[in-house]
Design a protein around this motif. Structure first.
Motif: not given
Length: 921
Positions: A55-82
């Protein structure tokens, strides 16, 4: 047994569908593997395999997005926070990461359940505003900052998600929200027939996507729910299915497939209580042995681990005849030996210390991956280095100290103990270099170290990822923040097993069992807090807000576990449910409510057992060693060289200790003295007094002698501490106290001497540390020489009376140097070891001709100086009114010599074994 997957395929074939032209959507990739295998068995002709997606792969194929890891998200979010905190002082990445993880989980839930973002964030902000109302007209800075945080949540979310969408990236919730927004476009472009199977709990986005596809295409959906659970309105196993049937428009015009009736079929259900986790693992091993014996196969058998930490113990408990095995979950990197090495290194360097604690150094040098790096021509240099540290009592060492002790391995020492300067780039460089050094060593014998090389490769990948994150974002301000992200990555990484994915014994976690059916199921750790997981509130969203917005709470999470648990039992014929009988608040409490529910249902007969380990009752026998010719030969060598009084009292205390230390020459292990030990303190005091009194042998003590001694106490005690305690630090802490105690002991003793002299006593020093060797003991029963030897602390003439003095830094009372019955002298160590020792000294000096009768012998106790000279005393009876004799005369020595001979003959009696005594420590 017909499995659910098999039933679905049969039904599709009966409908006349071409299986190759279908797209199957399942809850997990694991289920897809089993589906593909079943397809190959169910068709009688060659066919192209259909598309099978989780189901995860199927939903990802519909969305057109690539799922990133939790660690990568943390860094992306810190960029927003700063970016959004330009005015205030933002948190460091280390502090940020602790609360940001929770907020990211909340973002994920909000998106997966398609909650209007502005609505929930405004609601949360308003709640906090209400909570912190105040009569004060001005809010404090703390309250202002707190409320500002809640007011910014919507801004954080918007900035963060927009940035991710620009880069075609997303976390799971955002992927689901985008897929829901684009499912109409997907349906228009894709005319292939979809088959959804095996679902239970669905988030709002999944429900919306599946319903849209069902309503606008000829898609099919197959549920797997038993009539027993579905028709019971309060049974949590059917909670979600009942909701779907009631709420989905699709089921108003379409039939519901399927409600099966398998659960009530006859089953053998065994519920076993086993103490502790390792006990459960061992018991699983015994179950597998029995299955193999009776059925001679483990096909269609699954071990489902409620607590996945049991994986390693279970693997180590498997019977040797298990030939085919598949482990679905992968081996966690955090359980690999290299993880403990890098954890030690991070902890060692985290605070940028100037020197390292010796136990930390020894732990690293002793590690299985490090010790081989210190091999030189088959010589174990690491062991020699550890022994040097222990021998010299070095409590703290710098990198330079280690290089000085082991110059030939300075490169390896630099990798391990070179300063990381609280700099993440330096730390990553050292860690990667260390991995290469370990790899180079392992490559020398590649065939023997295949698994270890795999470990180093996976850790190299992990540090490469950390290096990429550090280079891309540069948010690691300290080793501590790097360590935190390292642990986050480590906990999510696994080392995949190679196994038989479709044959033999299957080992999996609870969620990996979705859609799969097995004849024999073994479920471990069925305890509250594990199955089900119980309440957890790792969220910024309060319970009432979750209820208001239809977000899942612990009730829904428990229902998910209930479904998986009962589904495993649904088609199984043999079930083993194991729970831990020893409740642990941190790792699972009492036995699970699921077991009580099974009992109350009264559908199946349950077999209850409490497993106890098979423990053979072994009688604890005290050791005995016979006196063989070799042992007697060694005893004769000791006798010729000379028994010391302490070795004889050691024999009295416990003959087995005497055997180990004197016969086998096994000495006690010398540990590093972090704090000055009692024997070290005693040695320092003895040596100081020897320095003071040795030059005065043959002289009468005067006030001038004592005055000179007093002026040198501090320097002399310091000299002997440095000499005895080697490189141990005495400048602070307990060691400084011990140093002061030693000075006080010496000072108090000298003051006592001064008091005696001023009172008119005449004290003349006869001998100090007099060393007597090979003083013969006349034993006609033995045809070889027996001698005794030792050092006498002090002999003096006190107002015309000769005194033999033994110093004791411990506390001794007068009663401990008194004797009533001579025959007990060599049998009762606790009462008479001290009289025995001082009589040994008297015997040696009289036999040697150094002293003549009459004389006195006794002890000066530095912890009982007020007691003065504690004389050896012979009493005619116990208690008050006893007649006491303190003079040592010829009769005293004859009586002592008789007992000494009894003890020596006992040592040499070949018929009497060395027998261990129970000694209280």
């Amino acid at each position: 047994m017909t499995t659910f997957i098999e039933e679905v395929i049969i039904n599709l074939q009966e409908k006349g569908l071409n299986l190759s032209n279908l797209k199957f959507i399942l809850p997990s990739k694991r289920a897809g593997t089993f589906l593909k295998h079943q397809l190959s068995r169910s068709t009688k002709q060659t066919m192209f395999a259909p598309e099978i997606l989780s189901i995860e792969d199927f939903v990802e194929s519909i969305s057109g997005l690539k799922t990133v890891s939790n660690t990568e998200l943390l860094f992306q979010f810190y960029h927003t926070y700063i970016a959004l905190n330009t005015e205030a002082q933002p948190d460091s990445f280390e502090v940020f990461s602790k609360w940001a993880q929770i907020l990211l989980q909340d973002f994920n839930e909000i998106d997966r359940y398609l909650i209007p973002q502005h609505k929930i964030f405004d609601y949360l902000s308003a709640i906090q505003e209400l909570k912190h109302w105040s009569l004060e007209t001005e809010k404090t800075d703390f309250v202002k900052n707190y409320l500002a945080f809640w007011n910014k949540l919507h801004t954080y979310y918007t900035h963060f998600t927009e940035r991710l969408l620009e880069n075609k990236l997303g976390y799971q919730g955002l992927v689901y929200r985008q897929a829901d927004a684009h499912v109409g476009e997907y349906v228009t472009k894709n005319k292939i027939q979809h088959v959804f199977l095996g679902f239970n709990a669905l988030n709002t986005a999944e429900e919306s996507i599946i319903q849209h596809i069902l309503e606008h295409t000829n898609a099919l959906i197959y549920w797997d729910i038993d009539k027993t659970f579905y028709e019971n309105p309060i049974h949590d196993a059917g909670l979600f299915t009942r909701q779907h049937v009631k709420n989905w428009n699709y089921f108003k015009t379409h039939s519901f497939n399927w409600i099966s009736e398998n659960y009530k079929d006859e089953k053998i259900i065994n519920i076993i209580g086993v103490p502790k986790n390792i006990g459960q693992a061992k018991y699983i091993g015994n179950i597998l042995k029995d299955i193999n014996k009776t059925k001679n196969k483990l096909e269609h058998t699954a071990i489902v681990l409620g607590n996945e930490d049991l994986l390693l113990p279970v693997l180590n408990s498997l019977p040797q005849d298990v030939k085919r095995l598949n482990v679905t979950m992968g081996f966690p990197l955090k359980s690999i030996p290299l993880a403990s090495l890098f954890e030690s290194l991070f902890n060692l360097h985290k605070n940028n210390p100037k020197s390292f604690y010796y136990k930390d150094i020894i732990s690293i040098l002793s590690h299985q991956f490090i010790r081989p790096l210190f091999l030189h021509k088959s010589k174990d240099v690491a062991t020699a280095l550890i022994e040097t540290i222990q021998k010299n009592n070095i409590v703290f060492l710098t990198e330079q100290d280690l290089v000085a002790l082991c110059d030939s391995f300075k490169d390896v020492i630099a990798l391990l103990f070179g300063s990381w300067s609280n700099n993440a780039t330096t730390a990553l460089g050292c860690s990667k270099s260390l991995i290469f050094a370990i790899k180079d060593h392992l490559n020398e014998k590649k065939d023997e170290h295949v698994l270890s090389l795999e470990y180093t490769y996976r850790f190299h990948e992990l540090f490469n990822e950390l290096e990429r994150l550090n280079t891309t974002y540069n948010y690691f301000q300290s080793i501590s923040s790097l360590h935190q992200v390292y642990k986050e990555l480590l906990s999510s990484e696994t080392l995949d097993f190679q196994g038989e994915p479709l044959q033999g014994l299957q080992i999996m976690g609870m969620l990996e069992s979705r859609v799969l059916d097995f004849e024999t199921v073994i479920i471990s750790s069925v305890n509250e807090g594990v199955l089900p997981a119980g309440k957890s509130n790792n969220s910024f969203i309060p319970l009432d807000v979750k209820l208001e917005n239809n977000l899942p709470t612990f009730k829904e999470k428990d229902a998910v576990y209930t479904y998986h648990f009962y589904r495993l039992l649904q088609r199984a014929k043999n079930v083993y449910i194991i729970y831990n009988t020893e409740p642990d608040a941190l790792a699972g409490g009492e036995k699970s409510r699921f077991l009580t529910q099974l009992e109350l249902e009264k559908i199946h007969t349950l077999n209850h057992f409490i497993a106890t380990p098979t423990v053979s009752l072994m009688e604890q026998k005290l050791k005995t060693v016979s006196k063989s010719p070799l042992v007697l030969k060694r005893l004769k060598e000791i006798a010729k060289h000379g028994f010391s009084p302490s070795s004889l009292t050691n024999f009295m205390r416990n003959p087995m200790d005497f055997y180990f230390q004197k016969v086998l020459k096994i000495q006690e292990y010398d540990e590093v003295e972090e704090t000055v030990a009692a024997n070290t303190l005693g040695t320092v005091v003895h040596n100081t007094l020897e320095d003071f009194y040795k030059p005065l042998v043959g002289k009468q003590l005067t006030v001038e002698h004592i005055t000179e001694m007093k002026s040198n106490i501090s320097s002399t005690v310091l000299h002997h501490f440095e000499d005895t305690y080697n490189k141990g630090d005495i400048s602070s802490g307990k060691n400084l106290i011990s140093f002061e105690i030693a000075k006080r002991y010496v000072s108090n003793f000298i003051n006592l001497e001064l008091k005696e002299i001023k009172a008119g006593r005449v004290i003349k020093i006869i001998a100090i540390e007099a060393d007597f060797k090979q003083v013969k003991i006349n034993i006609p029963e033995l045809d070889f020489p027996v001698t005794i030897g030792g050092k006498v602390d002090r002999v003096d003439d006190y107002d015309g009376t000769t005194r033999i003095i033994d110093y004791k830094t411990g506390k001794v009372n007068q009663s401990q140097v008194e004797i009533v019955d001579w025959e007990e002298l060599t049998t009762d160590y606790n009462k008479y070891s001290k009289p025995f020792q001082i009589l040994c000294y008297a015997f040696m000096m009289l036999s040697d001709g150094t002293l003549k009768f009459p004389l006195e012998a006794g002890i000066i106790s530095f912890k009982n100086l007020n007691g003065g000279f504690l004389k050896f005393t012979k009493k005619d009876k116990q208690g008050y009114g006893a007649n006491k004799i303190t003079d040592i005369n010829e009769e005293t020595i004859q009586l002592f010599e008789a007992q000494l001979k009894v003890l020596i003959l006992d040592i040499f009696d070949p018929e009497k074994d060395f027998e261990e005594k129970e000694v209280s420590h």
